[in-house]
Design an enzyme around this catalytic site. Sequence first.
Site, PDB file in Angstrom:
ATOM      1  N   SER A  83       0.840  -1.193   0.000  1.00 50.13           N
ATOM      2  CA  SER A  83       0.000   0.000   0.000  1.00 50.13           C
ATOM      3  C   SER A  83       0.886   1.258   0.000  1.00 50.13           C
ATOM      4  CB  SER A  83      -0.966  -0.055   1.181  1.00 50.13           C
ATOM      5  OG  SER A  83      -2.005   0.890   1.024  1.00 50.13           O
TER       6      SER A  83
ATOM      7  N   ASP B  94     -10.061  -5.477  -3.708  1.00 48.16           N
ATOM      8  CA  ASP B  94      -9.498  -4.461  -2.810  1.00 48.16           C
ATOM      9  C   ASP B  94     -10.372  -3.215  -2.892  1.00 48.16           C
ATOM     10  OD1 ASP B  94      -7.913  -2.337  -1.778  1.00 48.16           O
ATOM     11  OD2 ASP B  94      -6.061  -3.408  -2.280  1.00 48.16           O
TER      12      ASP B  94
ATOM     13  N   HIS C 280      -7.440  -5.877   0.642  1.00 46.15           N
ATOM     14  CA  HIS C 280      -6.236  -5.065   0.891  1.00 46.15           C
ATOM     15  C   HIS C 280      -5.473  -5.521   2.144  1.00 46.15           C
ATOM     16  CE1 HIS C 280      -3.970  -1.459  -0.141  1.00 46.15           C
ATOM     17  NE2 HIS C 280      -4.016  -1.013   1.109  1.00 46.15           N
TER      18      HIS C 280
END
Lengths: 282, 282
Positions: free
Chosen positions: A150, A227, A260
């Site tokens: 991320s 995600d 995620h």
Amino acid sequence: MSLELLSSQKSFGGWHNRYRHRSATLQCDMVLAVYLPPQAEPDAKLPVLYWLSGLTCSDENFMQKAGAQRLAAELGLVLVAPDTSPRGPDVPGDPDGAWDFGHGAGFYLNATEQPWAQHYHMHDYVVQELPALVEANFPVNDKRGISGHSMGGHGALVCALRNPGRYRSLSAFAPIANPSSCPWGEKAFTRYLGADRDAWRGWDACALLAERPARHLPILVDQGDADSFLDVQLKPAVLQAAAAAVGQPLTLRLQPGYDHSYWFVASFIDDHLRHHAAALHG
Amino acid sequence: MSLELLSSQKSFGGWHNRYRHRSATLQCDMVLAVYLPPQAEPDAKLPVLYWLSGLTCSDENFMQKAGAQRLAAELGLVLVAPDTSPRGPDVPGDPDGAWDFGHGAGFYLNATEQPWAQHYHMHDYVVQELPALVEANFPVNDKRGISGHSMGGHGALVCALRNPGRYRSLSAFAPIANPSSCPWGEKAFTRYLGADRDAWRGWDACALLAERPARHLPILVDQGDADSFLDVQLKPAVLQAAAAAVGQPLTLRLQPGYDHSYWFVASFIDDHLRHHAAALHG
């Protein structure tokens, strides 16, 4: 450059250690985690994989949740996980207490705007001070890989692309691929770097690829297609197009059904470790 | 026997799900985690490994930190992790707020003393209500294995030894092996079961082994030799002697340098999963 050992726990035949040190770059105390595989004998020279974590994380999330130590122990990889921002009472955080800026959200750049510019130099910390510290204190060589998740995926891409030759391997999980054009990135860059978007280009993987591709450094990116941040914040298709435009080797794998979380990271970490080990042991 | 799905996340090709349900046994709402491997198609009939966690844990610690899902996905094992005690504002906890009794510390027994007797029936919950719930809602068969860590290792041993035939495989990590003669166990048993130590024998693995060994059920136990709780709380040597006295097959592995943490569990979970899979798929 001294390290204070906070804890040491045996794991997969090696050691999971946490340290505190004073960072000259960040002007605060920093905690980091180091996994030393069983091969880390005093006279060894092992390669190091640096892992950059995402928003709200510390040095702990990856080490506890990604399940990377099992294969790192087998492959003889040292894992180093720094914190995600400068910390402490003297380090200013988000004025509204938000989780996507300030503490836990350093975005792996060098801030130029006040009051952030004094402490928020995570790029220089990760690329310069941290490797110097690691290479002075552990049985490692200067073969470095970098990966992250991320915000940390963004960090890995930017650190490697800005510093040719410094890393021999590169990968990312669900990176914030084009921070100049997503809400998380725009908020952080406006504050850390100012409103002039030209100054943002040096901190955006897509802009960096256009200017200085790293064609010797094949990039592996995994991205879950379930995600919830995919379309608005992460934008892997923009990265893919930027790579294609300059002939940058990039393998982008859209993983069906994955979100995620660290369940996603854990599911594919072995592939990334093997990707790094192949380059670092070569 | 309805389950409310709280979250569902893809992991290693399967799904890590968390559920809430009303427990008739415990008279409170309970949360549990279920890992469904990729083989868990609607018409499948997979074996289930129940995992009992230790003091202070919830359904989350094992699933996040043990790294068990990777191999469970390969072996086709369903993993079920319940909470470690009844919970909620109506459930009395430790009067002094201690972490080793009450909430997070149900000790997998059926309390007989007030005020604990109303809710603290974790044995019946784990052995009866939970498998009934799992077997009614998931594509599983009635082949059950049980394992756990610390207080949960005690729980796994006691649940299996008290209920011959109910489990086909058994293992434990750093179990509280002889709770009748250690501080954690004496505190919990005195409160949950009363001061009469004769009533404790049915909840102590060493005492149970003497009275009803399970010679068809070979037990695998791992124990770190750097575990700070080893001598005072865990006492694996007492378990080993109790097993030897009755011909109970027990493999006790003292793992040099390992402590009591989930780094230790993660380092050896694969061996346990294979131990269970061999019996459950047989």
